[in-house]
Write a protein that holds these residues in place. Sequence first.
Motif, short mmCIF file in Angstrom:
data_model
loop_
_atom_site.label_atom_id
_atom_site.label_comp_id
_atom_site.label_asym_id
_atom_site.label_seq_id
_atom_site.Cartn_x
_atom_site.Cartn_y
_atom_site.Cartn_z
N ILE A 83 -61.39 62.02 -3.69
CA ILE A 83 -60.21 62.49 -2.96
C ILE A 83 -60.67 63.23 -1.71
CG2 ILE A 83 -58.10 63.85 -3.09
CD1 ILE A 83 -58.38 63.65 -6.18
N ALA A 84 -60.26 62.73 -0.53
CA ALA A 84 -60.62 63.37 0.72
C ALA A 84 -59.78 64.62 0.94
CB ALA A 84 -60.42 62.39 1.88
N SER A 85 -60.20 65.45 1.87
CA SER A 85 -59.50 66.72 2.12
C SER A 85 -58.09 66.48 2.67
CB SER A 85 -60.31 67.58 3.10
OG SER A 85 -60.53 66.90 4.32
N ASP A 86 -57.86 65.31 3.27
CA ASP A 86 -56.52 64.99 3.77
C ASP A 86 -55.63 64.32 2.73
OD1 ASP A 86 -57.61 62.48 3.58
OD2 ASP A 86 -57.45 61.98 5.72
N GLY A 87 -56.13 64.21 1.49
CA GLY A 87 -55.36 63.63 0.40
C GLY A 87 -55.61 62.15 0.18
N ARG A 88 -56.35 61.52 1.07
CA ARG A 88 -56.64 60.09 0.90
C ARG A 88 -57.48 59.88 -0.35
NH1 ARG A 88 -60.30 56.31 4.97
NH2 ARG A 88 -59.89 54.32 3.94
N LEU A 115 -63.53 63.21 -8.07
CA LEU A 115 -64.36 64.11 -7.27
C LEU A 115 -63.60 64.39 -5.97
CD1 LEU A 115 -67.21 65.45 -6.78
CD2 LEU A 115 -67.87 63.27 -5.74
N VAL A 116 -63.41 65.66 -5.63
CA VAL A 116 -62.64 66.01 -4.44
C VAL A 116 -63.54 66.59 -3.36
CG1 VAL A 116 -62.08 68.36 -5.21
CG2 VAL A 116 -60.53 67.18 -3.64
N GLN A 117 -63.15 66.38 -2.12
CA GLN A 117 -63.90 66.91 -0.99
C GLN A 117 -63.59 68.38 -0.78
OE1 GLN A 117 -62.92 65.08 2.75
NE2 GLN A 117 -64.59 66.06 3.85
N ALA A 118 -64.63 69.19 -0.74
CA ALA A 118 -64.51 70.60 -0.36
C ALA A 118 -64.85 70.71 1.12
CB ALA A 118 -65.45 71.46 -1.19
N THR A 119 -64.10 71.50 1.85
CA THR A 119 -64.35 71.64 3.28
C THR A 119 -65.38 72.72 3.59
OG1 THR A 119 -62.44 73.11 3.45
CG2 THR A 119 -62.07 70.78 3.91
N GLY A 120 -65.82 73.43 2.56
CA GLY A 120 -66.85 74.44 2.71
C GLY A 120 -67.47 74.73 1.35
N VAL A 121 -68.48 75.58 1.34
CA VAL A 121 -69.13 75.94 0.08
C VAL A 121 -68.16 76.74 -0.78
CG1 VAL A 121 -71.05 77.18 -0.96
CG2 VAL A 121 -71.39 75.95 1.20
N LEU A 122 -68.06 76.38 -2.05
CA LEU A 122 -67.17 77.08 -2.99
C LEU A 122 -67.93 78.27 -3.57
CD1 LEU A 122 -65.72 73.91 -4.79
CD2 LEU A 122 -64.69 75.23 -2.92
N VAL A 123 -67.57 79.46 -3.11
CA VAL A 123 -68.38 80.63 -3.42
C VAL A 123 -67.90 81.42 -4.62
CG1 VAL A 123 -69.15 80.86 -1.03
CG2 VAL A 123 -67.11 82.08 -1.79
N ASN A 124 -66.68 81.15 -5.09
CA ASN A 124 -66.18 81.95 -6.21
C ASN A 124 -65.26 81.13 -7.11
OD1 ASN A 124 -63.60 81.91 -4.87
ND2 ASN A 124 -64.28 83.65 -3.62
N VAL A 125 -64.87 81.74 -8.21
CA VAL A 125 -64.03 81.06 -9.21
C VAL A 125 -62.67 80.72 -8.63
CG1 VAL A 125 -62.93 81.30 -11.46
CG2 VAL A 125 -65.25 82.18 -11.11
N ALA A 126 -62.10 81.63 -7.85
CA ALA A 126 -60.76 81.41 -7.31
C ALA A 126 -60.70 80.17 -6.43
CB ALA A 126 -60.31 82.63 -6.53
N SER A 127 -61.72 79.97 -5.58
CA SER A 127 -61.72 78.81 -4.69
C SER A 127 -61.81 77.51 -5.49
CB SER A 127 -62.86 78.91 -3.68
OG SER A 127 -64.12 78.94 -4.32
N LYS A 128 -62.54 77.55 -6.59
CA LYS A 128 -62.63 76.36 -7.44
C LYS A 128 -61.31 76.08 -8.14
CE LYS A 128 -67.59 76.90 -8.26
NZ LYS A 128 -68.67 77.09 -9.24
N GLN A 129 -60.66 77.13 -8.61
CA GLN A 129 -59.38 76.97 -9.29
C GLN A 129 -58.32 76.39 -8.36
OE1 GLN A 129 -58.70 80.93 -10.83
NE2 GLN A 129 -59.61 80.43 -12.83
N VAL A 130 -58.27 76.91 -7.15
CA VAL A 130 -57.28 76.43 -6.18
C VAL A 130 -57.51 74.95 -5.88
CG1 VAL A 130 -56.55 76.58 -3.76
CG2 VAL A 130 -56.85 78.67 -5.12
N SER A 144 -69.19 63.28 -0.33
CA SER A 144 -68.90 61.97 -0.93
C SER A 144 -67.70 61.27 -0.31
CB SER A 144 -68.70 62.11 -2.44
OG SER A 144 -69.92 62.40 -3.08
N ALA A 145 -66.63 62.01 -0.03
CA ALA A 145 -65.43 61.39 0.54
C ALA A 145 -65.74 60.77 1.90
CB ALA A 145 -64.30 62.40 0.66
N ALA A 146 -66.57 61.44 2.70
CA ALA A 146 -66.93 60.91 4.02
C ALA A 146 -67.71 59.62 3.89
CB ALA A 146 -67.74 61.96 4.78
#
Length: 237
Positions: A83-88, A115-130, A144-146
Amino acid sequence: MSVGIVAALPGEARSLARLRARGTAVLADGAQLRLSGLGAERATAAARALVAEGVDRLISWGSAAALVPALHPGDLLLPREIIASDGRRLHSDDAWRESLTDALPGGLRIRHGALVQATGVLVNVASKQVLHECSHAVAADMESAAIAAVAAEFGLPFIAIRAIADDSTMILPPAANAAVDADGALKPLSMLRALAGRPRTMHAQLRALKQLAVAFKAAQNTLGVVALEFVDTQRAA
């Protein structure tokens, strides 16, 4: 068939070849491995360069961050969907993915969730949950999406081979971000400065860095197992 493999960092590519930042290697089975550096833009450039050199299949190779508690460091993700960051929504090649899955030893914990695209490094639990709540994906990476999008553009088969390097509860300390640059080159002095700049959290950061190192080693071990079987599978293809 000629396979092109994109890995972001030297540590992720180590089970296939030892490369410096943004290097390229031809593997024993004829596959071409290219280091891209971190992020979607660099991954896109690396994938396009491989296509220009004549590859007719693409692989995203490396590690990923778990977004759900069911995934643990060292688990192997061979996602059906990216899944790309734009939802594709992009799809891996079913026959290729299943062939590799069947060839792998039974001791590996293999998952096929999205597997979803993250636009930056996931530094904490909250960012992963969101990210999980928005996408319902089980893991994330930045590249991977790119790579999948380039494969789709040129009508090429694609798979992602990603080992889990940190679980859904792991926190990435600031010193870890400072330890490497976007090409994956180690920056020990920057890491030391990051630790010294936060003396009250130094011990907690050191513990987190140790946990991260152990988790990344588990991911590397898994990629090493896959690398052995992958070469045999490609020779038989």
